[in-house]
Motif scaffolding. Structure first.
Motif, PDB file in Angstrom:
ATOM      1  N   THR A 158      49.450  48.221  39.745  1.00 21.90           N
ATOM      2  CA  THR A 158      48.435  47.920  40.754  1.00 21.90           C
ATOM      3  C   THR A 158      47.296  47.096  40.159  1.00 21.90           C
ATOM      4  N   ILE A 159      46.849  47.461  38.962  1.00 26.40           N
ATOM      5  CA  ILE A 159      45.777  46.705  38.308  1.00 26.40           C
ATOM      6  C   ILE A 159      46.237  45.281  38.005  1.00 26.40           C
ATOM      7  N   ARG A 160      47.441  45.149  37.459  1.00 33.84           N
ATOM      8  CA  ARG A 160      47.966  43.800  37.158  1.00 33.84           C
ATOM      9  C   ARG A 160      48.064  42.960  38.434  1.00 33.84           C
ATOM     10  N   GLY A 161      48.532  43.557  39.516  1.00 37.61           N
ATOM     11  CA  GLY A 161      48.620  42.829  40.782  1.00 37.61           C
ATOM     12  C   GLY A 161      47.256  42.362  41.255  1.00 37.61           C
ATOM     13  N   GLY A 162      46.251  43.234  41.137  1.00 36.53           N
ATOM     14  CA  GLY A 162      44.902  42.859  41.538  1.00 36.53           C
ATOM     15  C   GLY A 162      44.322  41.762  40.665  1.00 36.53           C
ATOM     16  N   LEU A 163      44.527  41.881  39.346  1.00 31.41           N
ATOM     17  CA  LEU A 163      44.027  40.847  38.435  1.00 31.41           C
ATOM     18  C   LEU A 163      44.763  39.523  38.646  1.00 31.41           C
ATOM     19  N   ARG A 164      46.052  39.594  38.928  1.00 33.14           N
ATOM     20  CA  ARG A 164      46.833  38.384  39.192  1.00 33.14           C
ATOM     21  C   ARG A 164      46.309  37.683  40.448  1.00 33.14           C
TER      22      ARG A 164
ATOM     23  N   LEU B 257      42.336  49.204  44.109  1.00 37.05           N
ATOM     24  CA  LEU B 257      42.295  50.543  43.512  1.00 37.05           C
ATOM     25  C   LEU B 257      41.682  51.594  44.427  1.00 37.05           C
ATOM     26  N   SER B 258      41.081  51.171  45.528  1.00 37.08           N
ATOM     27  CA  SER B 258      40.414  52.151  46.385  1.00 37.08           C
ATOM     28  C   SER B 258      41.422  52.934  47.212  1.00 37.08           C
ATOM     29  N   ASN B 259      41.115  54.194  47.398  1.00 42.94           N
ATOM     30  CA  ASN B 259      41.915  55.086  48.243  1.00 42.94           C
ATOM     31  C   ASN B 259      43.396  55.109  47.879  1.00 42.94           C
ATOM     32  N   THR B 260      43.687  55.101  46.599  1.00 44.58           N
ATOM     33  CA  THR B 260      45.070  55.144  46.138  1.00 44.58           C
ATOM     34  C   THR B 260      45.249  56.316  45.199  1.00 44.58           C
ATOM     35  N   ALA B 261      46.256  57.115  45.454  1.00 47.89           N
ATOM     36  CA  ALA B 261      46.623  58.195  44.534  1.00 47.89           C
ATOM     37  C   ALA B 261      47.782  57.667  43.700  1.00 47.89           C
ATOM     38  N   PHE B 262      47.532  57.424  42.443  1.00 43.16           N
ATOM     39  CA  PHE B 262      48.557  56.855  41.572  1.00 43.16           C
ATOM     40  C   PHE B 262      49.511  57.950  41.123  1.00 43.16           C
ATOM     41  N   THR B 263      50.796  57.684  41.260  1.00 42.09           N
ATOM     42  CA  THR B 263      51.803  58.695  40.955  1.00 42.09           C
ATOM     43  C   THR B 263      52.191  58.709  39.487  1.00 42.09           C
ATOM     44  N   THR B 264      52.089  57.563  38.830  1.00 42.15           N
ATOM     45  CA  THR B 264      52.437  57.462  37.408  1.00 42.15           C
ATOM     46  C   THR B 264      51.498  56.470  36.744  1.00 42.15           C
ATOM     47  N   PRO B 265      51.394  56.513  35.426  1.00 40.52           N
ATOM     48  CA  PRO B 265      50.605  55.480  34.734  1.00 40.52           C
ATOM     49  C   PRO B 265      51.147  54.073  35.014  1.00 40.52           C
ATOM     50  N   GLU B 266      52.448  53.951  35.155  1.00 43.80           N
ATOM     51  CA  GLU B 266      53.045  52.646  35.447  1.00 43.80           C
ATOM     52  C   GLU B 266      52.582  52.135  36.816  1.00 43.80           C
ATOM     53  N   HIS B 267      52.460  53.044  37.779  1.00 41.95           N
ATOM     54  CA  HIS B 267      51.971  52.676  39.108  1.00 41.95           C
ATOM     55  C   HIS B 267      50.546  52.135  39.008  1.00 41.95           C
ATOM     56  N   LEU B 268      49.706  52.778  38.210  1.00 43.50           N
ATOM     57  CA  LEU B 268      48.337  52.320  38.015  1.00 43.50           C
ATOM     58  C   LEU B 268      48.323  50.938  37.350  1.00 43.50           C
TER      59      LEU B 268
ATOM     60  N   GLY C  25      31.872  42.263  37.575  1.00 43.88           N
ATOM     61  CA  GLY C  25      32.149  41.813  38.938  1.00 43.88           C
ATOM     62  C   GLY C  25      33.631  41.887  39.269  1.00 43.88           C
ATOM     63  N   ILE C  26      34.463  41.551  38.291  1.00 41.58           N
ATOM     64  CA  ILE C  26      35.918  41.637  38.475  1.00 41.58           C
ATOM     65  C   ILE C  26      36.314  43.089  38.722  1.00 41.58           C
ATOM     66  N   TRP C  27      35.795  44.006  37.903  1.00 41.20           N
ATOM     67  CA  TRP C  27      36.137  45.428  38.067  1.00 41.20           C
ATOM     68  C   TRP C  27      35.630  45.965  39.392  1.00 41.20           C
ATOM     69  N   SER C  28      34.471  45.506  39.817  1.00 40.27           N
ATOM     70  CA  SER C  28      33.939  45.938  41.109  1.00 40.27           C
ATOM     71  C   SER C  28      34.869  45.512  42.237  1.00 40.27           C
ATOM     72  N   LEU C  29      35.366  44.277  42.174  1.00 39.48           N
ATOM     73  CA  LEU C  29      36.306  43.803  43.191  1.00 39.48           C
ATOM     74  C   LEU C  29      37.581  44.643  43.202  1.00 39.48           C
ATOM     75  N   LEU C  30      38.091  44.967  42.024  1.00 40.16           N
ATOM     76  CA  LEU C  30      39.308  45.787  41.952  1.00 40.16           C
ATOM     77  C   LEU C  30      39.079  47.190  42.500  1.00 40.16           C
ATOM     78  N   ARG C  31      37.955  47.797  42.123  1.00 40.63           N
ATOM     79  CA  ARG C  31      37.666  49.163  42.587  1.00 40.63           C
ATOM     80  C   ARG C  31      37.514  49.222  44.098  1.00 40.63           C
ATOM     81  N   ARG C  32      36.895  48.195  44.688  1.00 40.87           N
ATOM     82  CA  ARG C  32      36.703  48.172  46.140  1.00 40.87           C
ATOM     83  C   ARG C  32      37.942  47.693  46.885  1.00 40.87           C
TER      84      ARG C  32
END
Length: 184
Positions: A148-154, A134-145, A124-131
């Motif tokens: 973004t994930i840390r911000g969403g989880l936070r 993380l949705s409609n984002t082109a990540f430029t670097t692994p650090e950017h990804l 359920g947590i991953w579903s919330l992040l994906r929707r």
């Protein structure tokens, strides 16, 4: 006139469009996540990201020792016994992990059936992040990804009601002794 249009369209379609991207396709970012609740306290989310840098023991994802370390940290943070509901990831079933679990009286583990994402609250947590983030984002670097994930989880960490919803969505009900302050 019609044949001229047809010719120009067919000539354009003969060329393969090439889009160049930066980065390596073999890089991997793994995140181990625990949804937690303790009667009388707010639900919690504990996570640990791991980026494959190519220098660490040849593994691209978490080893059983990484999960062990995360469980020890969670035990210290939560200050009590842990009942863990786990999927059948091969690392969760490793001999070293089984031995670690058997030696800890504060750790009880239940294995989910082979394929049951609807019973796993972390899905359920991953579903919330994906929707969401993380949705409609082109990540430029692994650090950017990772950022973004840390911000969403936070964000989810500071919304215990969302975590409660993921627990309830997996069929896990919170004890009635848990008290929540409702916004009026």
């Amino acid at each position: 006139m019609i044949s001229a249009k047809t010719d120009s369209i067919s000539q354009r379609s003969r060329h393969t469009l090439v889009i160049r991207v930066r980065g390596r396709s073999r890089r991997r970012i793994s995140i181990a996540t625990l949804t937690c609740y303790k009667p009388g306290e707010r639900a919690r989310l504990i996570y640990r990201p791991r980026r494959d840098d190519g220098r660490r023991d040849g593994r691209k994802s978490f080893a059983w020792t990484d999960y062990r370390d995360q469980l020890i940290t969670a035990h210290q943070q939560l200050g009590g016994p842990i009942v863990l509901i786990w999927d059948n990831l091969n690392v969760h079933l490793a001999a070293g992990m089984r031995q670690f679990i058997a030696e800890r009286d504060w750790l009880t583990v239940y294995q989910l059936p082979s394929y049951a994402p609807d019973l796993n609250p972390v899905e359920g947590i991953w579903s919330l992040l994906r929707r969401g983030r993380l949705s409609n984002t082109a990540f430029t670097t692994p650090e950017h990804l990772i950022q973004t994930i840390r911000g969403g989880l936070r964000t989810i960490q500071y919304r215990p009601g969302v975590i409660d919803g993921c627990l309830a969505g997996a069929g896990l009900s919170l004890p009635s002794t848990t008290t929540r302050v409702q916004a009026q």
